[in-house]
Enzyme design. Sequence first.
Site, PDB file in Angstrom:
ATOM      1  CE  LYS A 160      -1.349   3.554  -1.128  1.00  0.00           C
ATOM      2  NZ  LYS A 160      -2.534   3.266  -0.325  1.00  0.00           N
ATOM      3  CG  ASP A 198      -4.676   1.484  -2.422  1.00  0.00           C
ATOM      4  OD1 ASP A 198      -3.728   1.497  -3.218  1.00  0.00           O
ATOM      5  OD2 ASP A 198      -4.772   2.284  -1.471  1.00  0.00           O
ATOM      6  CG  HIS A 203       1.648   6.330   1.975  1.00  0.00           C
ATOM      7  ND1 HIS A 203       1.044   5.565   2.933  1.00  0.00           N
ATOM      8  CD2 HIS A 203       0.656   7.105   1.459  1.00  0.00           C
ATOM      9  CE1 HIS A 203      -0.253   5.859   2.985  1.00  0.00           C
ATOM     10  NE2 HIS A 203      -0.500   6.796   2.107  1.00  0.00           N
ATOM     11  CE1 TYR A 231      -3.765   4.910   3.925  1.00  0.00           C
ATOM     12  CE2 TYR A 231      -4.589   3.022   2.725  1.00  0.00           C
ATOM     13  CZ  TYR A 231      -4.114   4.315   2.732  1.00  0.00           C
ATOM     14  OH  TYR A 231      -3.994   4.989   1.550  1.00  0.00           O
TER      15      TYR A 231
HETATM   16  N1  LIG Z   1      -1.945   7.341  -1.463  1.00  0.00           N
HETATM   17  C1  LIG Z   1      -2.533   8.163  -0.629  1.00  0.00           C
HETATM   18  O1  LIG Z   1      -1.909   9.066  -0.050  1.00  0.00           O
HETATM   19  C2  LIG Z   1      -3.996   8.003  -0.363  1.00  0.00           C
HETATM   20  C3  LIG Z   1      -4.710   9.032   0.288  1.00  0.00           C
HETATM   21  C4  LIG Z   1      -6.081   8.850   0.489  1.00  0.00           C
HETATM   22  C5  LIG Z   1      -6.691   7.711   0.048  1.00  0.00           C
HETATM   23  N2  LIG Z   1      -5.957   6.726  -0.572  1.00  0.00           N
HETATM   24  C6  LIG Z   1      -6.578   5.472  -1.027  1.00  0.00           C
HETATM   25  O2  LIG Z   1      -7.697   5.762  -1.820  1.00  0.00           O
HETATM   26  C7  LIG Z   1      -8.847   5.152  -1.241  1.00  0.00           C
HETATM   27  C8  LIG Z   1     -10.097   5.920  -1.635  1.00  0.00           C
HETATM   28  O3  LIG Z   1     -10.023   7.277  -1.338  1.00  0.00           O
HETATM   29  P1  LIG Z   1     -10.855   7.897  -0.175  1.00  0.00           P
HETATM   30  O4  LIG Z   1     -10.848   6.933   0.929  1.00  0.00           O
HETATM   31  O5  LIG Z   1     -10.324   9.236   0.097  1.00  0.00           O
HETATM   32  O6  LIG Z   1     -12.321   7.999  -0.633  1.00  0.00           O
HETATM   33  P2  LIG Z   1     -13.244   7.957  -1.961  1.00  0.00           P
HETATM   34  O7  LIG Z   1     -13.167   6.605  -2.568  1.00  0.00           O
HETATM   35  O8  LIG Z   1     -12.985   9.156  -2.805  1.00  0.00           O
HETATM   36  O9  LIG Z   1     -14.651   8.214  -1.283  1.00  0.00           O
HETATM   37  C9  LIG Z   1     -15.143   7.356  -0.335  1.00  0.00           C
HETATM   38  C10 LIG Z   1     -16.522   7.852   0.074  1.00  0.00           C
HETATM   39  O10 LIG Z   1     -17.433   7.649  -0.995  1.00  0.00           O
HETATM   40  C11 LIG Z   1     -18.593   7.010  -0.506  1.00  0.00           C
HETATM   41  N3  LIG Z   1     -19.116   6.141  -1.561  1.00  0.00           N
HETATM   42  C12 LIG Z   1     -18.551   5.029  -2.084  1.00  0.00           C
HETATM   43  N4  LIG Z   1     -19.313   4.502  -3.041  1.00  0.00           N
HETATM   44  C13 LIG Z   1     -20.429   5.296  -3.115  1.00  0.00           C
HETATM   45  C14 LIG Z   1     -21.597   5.269  -3.902  1.00  0.00           C
HETATM   46  N5  LIG Z   1     -21.805   4.331  -4.830  1.00  0.00           N
HETATM   47  N6  LIG Z   1     -22.523   6.243  -3.703  1.00  0.00           N
HETATM   48  C15 LIG Z   1     -22.328   7.205  -2.792  1.00  0.00           C
HETATM   49  N7  LIG Z   1     -21.243   7.285  -2.013  1.00  0.00           N
HETATM   50  C16 LIG Z   1     -20.300   6.339  -2.182  1.00  0.00           C
HETATM   51  C17 LIG Z   1     -18.164   6.240   0.719  1.00  0.00           C
HETATM   52  O11 LIG Z   1     -19.242   6.156   1.583  1.00  0.00           O
HETATM   53  P3  LIG Z   1     -19.349   5.069   2.798  1.00  0.00           P
HETATM   54  O12 LIG Z   1     -18.112   5.162   3.596  1.00  0.00           O
HETATM   55  O13 LIG Z   1     -20.560   5.534   3.507  1.00  0.00           O
HETATM   56  O14 LIG Z   1     -19.533   3.740   2.183  1.00  0.00           O
HETATM   57  C18 LIG Z   1     -17.021   7.090   1.262  1.00  0.00           C
HETATM   58  O15 LIG Z   1     -17.517   8.040   2.182  1.00  0.00           O
HETATM   59  C19 LIG Z   1      -8.502   5.035   0.233  1.00  0.00           C
HETATM   60  O16 LIG Z   1      -9.261   4.086   0.921  1.00  0.00           O
HETATM   61  C20 LIG Z   1      -7.019   4.668   0.156  1.00  0.00           C
HETATM   62  O17 LIG Z   1      -6.822   3.291  -0.095  1.00  0.00           O
HETATM   63  C21 LIG Z   1      -4.638   6.880  -0.799  1.00  0.00           C
END
Ligand SMILES: NC(=O)c1ccc[n+]([C@@H]2O[C@H](COP(=O)([O-])OP(=O)(O)OC[C@H]3O[C@@H](n4cnc5c(N)ncnc54)[C@H](OP(=O)(O)O)[C@@H]3O)[C@@H](O)[C@H]2O)c1
Length: 324
Positions: A85, A51, A118, A56
């Site tokens: 996106k 994704d 997006h 980004y």
């Molecule tokens: N459409 C949109 O508007 C939008 C907005 C936000 C995000 N997104 C997408 O969604 C994705 C994910 O969301 P997000 O980036 O907000 O974060 P998330 O997946 O909710 O959380 C990521 C965090 O969780 C930690 N983590 C991952 N696996 C873990 C585990 N097994 N144990 C403990 N901690 C763990 C990571 O740590 P580390 O970094 O230390 O590894 C990171 O800090 C984004 O990368 C993006 O592609 C889309």
Amino acid sequence: MYNSQLWKTFWNFIVHHYDGEKEDLVKINVPKSKSLEAACLALDVGYRHVDTAYAYQVEEEIGQAIQSKIKAGVVKREDLFITTKLWCGCFRPELVKPALEKSLKNLQLDYVDLYLIHYPVPMKPGDNESPLDENGKFLLDTVDFCDTWERLEECKDAGLVKSIGVSNFNHRQLERILNKPGLKYKPVCNQVECHLYLNQSKLLDYCESKDIVLVAYGALGTQRYKEWVDQNSPVLLNDPVLCDVAKKNKRSPALIALRYLIQRGIVPLAQSFKGNEMRENLQVFGFQLSPEDMKTLDGLNKNFRYLPAEFLVDHPEYPFVEEY
Ligand SMILES: NC(=O)c1ccc[n+]([C@@H]2O[C@H](COP(=O)([O-])OP(=O)(O)OC[C@H]3O[C@@H](n4cnc5c(N)ncnc54)[C@H](OP(=O)(O)O)[C@@H]3O)[C@@H](O)[C@H]2O)c1
């Protein structure tokens, strides 16, 4: 044809990026080399669903990672599910196809599997992804996203994308696309913030009733970047109830948080830069939560949003004023 069941069996890795020279919306403290490294590692450990987004600014690194892993025989293009996106500054109909072509060039691909709008909120077009007025406010635009959608449909017909969908749309905005006269393709998914504290049960019911897959970002409580997330907000993976359920099931809180979404028919995204976490998160398919645990976890919902996208709040299409 988009196959949601097949897609649900894919897993996801995501890499954000920080361009240290540019002040902009996606400023995140991650060097590009780290993004490339993480993308390669994720493909090596078995992730097949990527994704990303134009905003980004990491599409080029994703493209490099994919090409190097295809050349090395680790993956085949057809095994991958690549999502990117359309950014808010490219909603004007004439800008949609060029924006997708730019993303494809960055990704070194002929097509992407999924292309999403997006946010439902248009911004003024231009070179800068985050155009600001003299008061530092975002310059928003007035394009109807239904017109943008028609161009996404054309991109699908042209073979540049297999499926099209949206992100951050509320149910009224989804309804507008679904009721658009002459609609050719429905959105296959709506990617929204969704986790134990914002379980999106009403939006999920709505999406299911329309055969739209709900994709969850922030499933692990987001990356908590200070530019985006209130640092006083609760840390999802430290929640005591979640930790109790994790202990009982002999799994980590992260795995329980992901499994909770999967058992509700949601596709969770899970971001990580660390190999051990990436490997751990792949174990989500190897266990089940009992109905009792699911009920306990349902009880954690408090409609709390980590990423309210306040930069878009002045626009009439700001999505998060609706209950769902
Ligand atoms: N459409 C949109 O508007 C939008 C907005 C936000 C995000 N997104 C997408 O969604 C994705 C994910 O969301 P997000 O980036 O907000 O974060 P998330 O997946 O909710 O959380 C990521 C965090 O969780 C930690 N983590 C991952 N696996 C873990 C585990 N097994 N144990 C403990 N901690 C763990 C990571 O740590 P580390 O970094 O230390 O590894 C990171 O800090 C984004 O990368 C993006 O592609 C889309």
